[in-house]
Design a protein around this motif. Sequence first.
Motif, PDB file in Angstrom:
ATOM      1  N   ALA A   1       0.829  -1.204   0.000  1.00  0.00           N
ATOM      2  CA  ALA A   1       0.000   0.000   0.000  1.00  0.00           C
ATOM      3  C   ALA A   1       0.864   1.255   0.000  1.00  0.00           C
ATOM      4  N   ALA A   2       1.934   1.246   0.790  1.00  0.00           N
ATOM      5  CA  ALA A   2       2.821   2.411   0.817  1.00  0.00           C
ATOM      6  C   ALA A   2       3.449   2.650  -0.548  1.00  0.00           C
ATOM      7  N   GLY A   3       3.915   1.574  -1.188  1.00  0.00           N
ATOM      8  CA  GLY A   3       4.506   1.723  -2.518  1.00  0.00           C
ATOM      9  C   GLY A   3       3.491   2.193  -3.544  1.00  0.00           C
ATOM     10  N   ALA A   4       2.269   1.642  -3.486  1.00  0.00           N
ATOM     11  CA  ALA A   4       1.241   2.012  -4.453  1.00  0.00           C
ATOM     12  C   ALA A   4       0.789   3.459  -4.273  1.00  0.00           C
ATOM     13  N   VAL A   5       0.539   3.858  -3.025  1.00  0.00           N
ATOM     14  CA  VAL A   5       0.097   5.226  -2.772  1.00  0.00           C
ATOM     15  C   VAL A   5       1.185   6.219  -3.173  1.00  0.00           C
ATOM     16  N   ALA A   6       2.432   5.871  -2.928  1.00  0.00           N
ATOM     17  CA  ALA A   6       3.535   6.739  -3.354  1.00  0.00           C
ATOM     18  C   ALA A   6       3.560   6.874  -4.874  1.00  0.00           C
ATOM     19  N   ALA A   7       3.344   5.765  -5.578  1.00  0.00           N
ATOM     20  CA  ALA A   7       3.357   5.808  -7.042  1.00  0.00           C
ATOM     21  C   ALA A   7       2.173   6.593  -7.595  1.00  0.00           C
ATOM     22  N   ILE A   8       1.025   6.521  -6.904  1.00  0.00           N
ATOM     23  CA  ILE A   8      -0.166   7.233  -7.376  1.00  0.00           C
ATOM     24  C   ILE A   8      -0.094   8.720  -7.048  1.00  0.00           C
ATOM     25  N   ALA A   9       0.256   9.037  -5.804  1.00  0.00           N
ATOM     26  CA  ALA A   9       0.206  10.423  -5.342  1.00  0.00           C
ATOM     27  C   ALA A   9       1.466  11.217  -5.657  1.00  0.00           C
ATOM     28  N   PHE A  10       2.622  10.545  -5.621  1.00  0.00           N
ATOM     29  CA  PHE A  10       3.889  11.243  -5.842  1.00  0.00           C
ATOM     30  C   PHE A  10       4.752  10.469  -6.834  1.00  0.00           C
ATOM     31  N   PRO A  11       4.313  10.347  -8.080  1.00  0.00           N
ATOM     32  CA  PRO A  11       5.050   9.520  -9.046  1.00  0.00           C
ATOM     33  C   PRO A  11       6.474   9.993  -9.286  1.00  0.00           C
ATOM     34  N   ALA A  12       6.731  11.285  -9.120  1.00  0.00           N
ATOM     35  CA  ALA A  12       8.084  11.795  -9.355  1.00  0.00           C
ATOM     36  C   ALA A  12       9.074  11.288  -8.314  1.00  0.00           C
ATOM     37  N   LEU A  13       8.573  10.865  -7.142  1.00  0.00           N
ATOM     38  CA  LEU A  13       9.458  10.402  -6.077  1.00  0.00           C
ATOM     39  C   LEU A  13       9.784   8.920  -6.191  1.00  0.00           C
ATOM     40  N   VAL A  14       9.087   8.209  -7.087  1.00  0.00           N
ATOM     41  CA  VAL A  14       9.307   6.772  -7.230  1.00  0.00           C
ATOM     42  C   VAL A  14      10.345   6.550  -8.328  1.00  0.00           C
TER      43      VAL A  14
END
Length: 365
Positions: free
Chosen positions: A135-148
């Motif tokens: 969930a942490a990885g997915a939410v990061a990819a959805i909300a802050f794609p530039a940080l992934v």
Amino acid sequence: MYRPVRTAAWSAGLVVLLVVVSLTSAALGPVRIDLVTVAMAMLNAIVVPAGVTVGSASIPLLGLSVPVPGLEYAAVFSFDVPATRQIIVADIRLPRIALAATVGLALAAAGTVMQGFFRNPLADPSIIGVSSGAAAGAVAAIAFPALVPFGGLHLSAFVGALATAFLVYAIATDGGRTPVATLLLAGVAVQAFLGAMISYMLVHSGDSLREAVFWMMGRLNNSQWSDVAFAFPITLVGVLVLCAFRRDLNVLLLGEEDAHHLGIEVERTKLLLLALASVITAAGVAVAGIIGFVGLVVPHIMRLVVGPDHRILLPTSALAGASFLVATDTIARAGPAVVPVGIITAALGAPFFLFLLTRREVHSV
């Protein structure tokens, strides 16, 4: 006494059940299709490699074009099915059914292993934080794609899940030994920390909030064959390898000291079981979001039916989990509005689990 014939018979029966549930699911929807047409459309979707093609890909920095091999596929069957119905079954409903079966297979198998590993009837695939990491990885990819640093929602969730699992294992391991109680407590602590991180990201997700929340509810909407291609090979290999360690899992239930005296390399076996269960859980959660109660309830149901011997319990639970998730996803999309399947599994699984508790049917494993 363990009988391989009994395992084969139960497995064959559950495979038939999965086929029936899949056919019924593919027939239902806004456009109703008869079962014969559904079966023919499914058979038409079966393809086999028929040749090799060579394409090209460019390397931007070097300005070079390199050959890339590929495969051509040919259909095995060519039944006469109306084009519209063939598209509905093969391109819309069948990928969703295949993905539901794959995720159900993964979660039920992982739940069976976790309950045996921890000798705890309340254990499920998320007990060491795999779902929270995904969930942490997915939410990061959805909300802050530039940080992934790596592209793709699936890959981000998969990496987050595995990283969490091995972080928990590293925290709990001391001097080459991994006490089960310490592993469980480390999982609880890491889950709490990741829950805070997820909440923080959701607060600052802006327009991405709705997508992130729907992902966390567990959903199979808009499933594609690429999702199945991502999750199915990992799940199939992982479950087959886990089945090869069914006897070792039985022996571990006796206690680590007894297992050691019976010739089991305890720490190595524990690491392998934990790693495989985490990998298949990560594959399922990465493509479908967080779907609860499949890995908790299905192993309990099958334990009541076939007994506690993991040599029969593990494969039958995996197959039953596949049918269960296909059936619940059919319910999720049967109404006027499509509901995330995680809501349906929780709505059905929680009351049934409480029913088992009131009947005193939930025992230590």
